[in-house]
Design an enzyme around this catalytic site. Structure first.
Site, PDB file in Angstrom:
ATOM      1  N   VAL A  50     -33.493 -69.685-120.276  1.00 27.18           N
ATOM      2  CA  VAL A  50     -33.344 -68.238-120.255  1.00 27.18           C
ATOM      3  C   VAL A  50     -32.294 -67.804-119.235  1.00 27.18           C
ATOM      4  O   VAL A  50     -31.689 -66.728-119.363  1.00 27.18           O
ATOM      5  CB  VAL A  50     -34.704 -67.578-119.944  1.00 27.18           C
ATOM      6  CG1 VAL A  50     -35.167 -67.875-118.522  1.00 27.18           C
ATOM      7  CG2 VAL A  50     -34.686 -66.079-120.200  1.00 27.18           C
ATOM      8  N   LYS A  51     -32.057 -68.636-118.227  1.00 23.28           N
ATOM      9  CA  LYS A  51     -31.126 -68.276-117.170  1.00 23.28           C
ATOM     10  C   LYS A  51     -29.670 -68.241-117.648  1.00 23.28           C
ATOM     11  O   LYS A  51     -28.803 -67.706-116.941  1.00 23.28           O
ATOM     12  CB  LYS A  51     -31.264 -69.247-115.996  1.00 23.28           C
ATOM     13  CG  LYS A  51     -32.623 -69.191-115.303  1.00 23.28           C
ATOM     14  CD  LYS A  51     -32.870 -67.844-114.659  1.00 23.28           C
ATOM     15  CE  LYS A  51     -34.125 -67.863-113.799  1.00 23.28           C
ATOM     16  NZ  LYS A  51     -34.350 -66.578-113.108  1.00 23.28           N
ATOM     17  N   ASP A  52     -29.388 -68.786-118.823  1.00 27.19           N
ATOM     18  CA  ASP A  52     -28.037 -68.659-119.376  1.00 27.19           C
ATOM     19  C   ASP A  52     -27.658 -67.192-119.521  1.00 27.19           C
ATOM     20  O   ASP A  52     -26.500 -66.803-119.302  1.00 27.19           O
ATOM     21  CB  ASP A  52     -27.956 -69.319-120.753  1.00 27.19           C
ATOM     22  CG  ASP A  52     -27.998 -70.836-120.688  1.00 27.19           C
ATOM     23  OD1 ASP A  52     -28.098 -71.399-119.578  1.00 27.19           O
ATOM     24  OD2 ASP A  52     -27.935 -71.470-121.757  1.00 27.19           O
ATOM     25  N   ALA A  55     -26.755 -65.820-116.110  1.00 28.38           N
ATOM     26  CA  ALA A  55     -25.527 -66.453-115.604  1.00 28.38           C
ATOM     27  C   ALA A  55     -24.300 -65.815-116.235  1.00 28.38           C
ATOM     28  O   ALA A  55     -23.332 -65.456-115.536  1.00 28.38           O
ATOM     29  CB  ALA A  55     -25.565 -67.952-115.883  1.00 28.38           C
TER      30      ALA A  55
END
Length: 463
Positions: A50-52, A55
């Protein structure tokens, strides 16, 4: 950008492929009579989590503002997933990436960061927030000292929750046809539950934050927990407990606290009964979602966010031998350690590291004395649990008589005692203790779900 073809979209960059992740209906582990549970599979993002989303959003915002310029260096403190997303973005956009990670990060995550060409700096994970070695402090210093350095600051960067308000939340609403009644998501930085929750709560959806049992977000004591990349750990010597600025605690309607054992056993059920390989934070979210499902009944629709894939946690959550030694799993065959230990009274006698020798002597009370007293980091007592966190060393009772009454026991603590898992195979445990040179009279701590519950001697563990 994407070009639509008869076979589907073709993206100009890997970054354009972030988002639009599938929802999957759980079919076998949902409680009878409960609401359906659908899971948002964020591990299908190109960087694997999910951090894509955050980012890409943070870098694009920094480029637009001029904070990050051509040839610059992206710097961040991360438990891994945000770092992987930033490393992917850096590779695609031509930036250098320097990522600071705690030494408790899985080897798989560190290998991923390096595979993208990022420079990895490891630092102790269990230090006070004000310590210059703390992951966020060190990352901020590196960014300030690096020409062209830009600190992503996922904990304070508004692009983090904003991207979830503009993508994750609307995706869930559209994919469920507006039928979703409950959103369940863990809070690490708090970006996902804040952003997606803000969008969905405006449409009448109940928002539930899933949290490790000891995390400070849900009212725990802040002691360490096994589930990585979620919750809020608080070192007992931290001077000021600051929470991420991006976490709007007014968004969740409530917090569901889940202990490590339930989270880890749920993630293993997801793999073996649903075919979904997820990380610890996904197990946490689904464990909470199953509770919400039972409460909501068949007319509800619960959506849980699965932040990442289990592929980067194979050595941590899917290593059966390791989990047995920590007391999370039972060996397939007995006798087990608990068969040898037998009944015991919960409430292991421990000594806070800041206690004086006189206080420890007085606290031992009457009756038979243990040979060894575990030394723990002092914390506020949580009356709902009796398992011991933060064992940082031990002192031998016989040696207390030779110490000054006002000495702090933490200054005289030796290494922590050896441990065995409650459900570990007895033969397996004894073989390991023998290999470590543990003598028959030496004390051994017994663990349940990673926490010490009682103390025995090596000689008590008889075949």
């Amino acid at each position: 950008m994407a070009t639509q073809t008869s076979g589907g979209p073709v993206y100009d960059s890997v970054l354009d492929a972030v988002g639009a992740t599938p929802l999957v209906r759980l079919g076998r582990i949902v409680p009878d009579g409960g609401a359906p549970v659908w899971v948002k599979t964020e591990g299908t993002n190109p960087g694997g989590s999910v951090k894509d989303r955050a980012a890409v959003a943070m870098v694009r915002a920094a480029e637009e503002s001029g904070a990050l310029r051509h040839g610059g260096t992206i710097v961040e403190g991360t438990s891994g997933n945000t770092g992987v997303g930033l490393a992917m973005v850096a590779a695609a956009r031509g930036y250098r990436a320097v990522l600071v990670v705690p030494d408790r990060t899985t080897p798989e995550k560190i290998a991923l960061l390096r595979a993208y060409g990022a420079e990895v700096v490891t630092t102790p994970g269990l230090v006070p927030k004000q310590d210059p070695r703390h992951v966020q402090q060190l990352a901020a210093r590196i960014a300030a000292e690096t020409p062209g350095g830009w600190l992503a600051d996922q904990y304070g960067n508004p692009a983090n929750p904003d991207v979830h308000e503009h993508t994750t939340g609307p995706e869930i609403w559209t994919q469920t046809g507006g039928r979703v009644t409950h959103l369940v998501a863990g809070a690490g930085t708090g970006g996902t539950v804040t952003g997606a929750g803000r969008y969905l709560s405006a449409r009448g959806v109940q928002v539930v934050a899933a949290d490790p049992w000891t995390s400070r977000y849900g009212g725990g004591d802040g002691s360490p927990y096994a589930v990585e990349a979620v919750g809020h750990y608080l070192h007992p010597l931290t001077e000021t407990d600051t929470w991420p600025a991006v976490y709007d605690t007014a968004v969740p309607n409530r917090t569901e606290r889940v202990d490590d054992g339930e989270s880890l056993r749920t993630l293993r059920r997801l793999a073996r009964e649903e075919g979904l390989l997820v990380g610890g934070s996904g197990g946490l979210a689904v464990a909470a979602a199953l509770r919400v499902s039972a409460q909501a009944g068949p007319d509800g629709l619960v959506v849980a966010v699965l932040p990442d894939s289990g592929r980067i946690y194979l050595s941590r959550y899917f290593d059966d031998a390791r989990l047995r030694t920590l007391g999370f799993l039972d060996a397939p065959q007995g006798p087990l350690v608990r068969d040898a230990v037998g009944p015991y009274e919960p409430g292991l006698r421990v000594a806070p590291a800041t206690a004086t020798v006189a206080e420890v002597r007085a606290g031992l009370g009457d009756g038979p004395l243990p040979d060894l007293v575990p030394v723990v980091q002092p914390r506020t007592t949580d009356a709902t649990t009796w398992a011991v966190p933060d064992v940082v060393g031990c002192v031998r009772v016989a040696e207390l008589a030779g110490l000054a009454a006002d000495d702090r026991v933490g200054a005289h603590a030796g290494p922590p005692p050896v441990t065995v898992g409650h459900g570990e195979g007895l033969d397996e445990a004894l073989t390991r203790l023998d290999a470590d040179g543990v003598g028959s009279g030496d004390p051994v701590l017994v663990l349940v779900d990673g926490r010490a519950v009682t103390q025995v001697h090596r000689s008590d563990l008889r075949r």
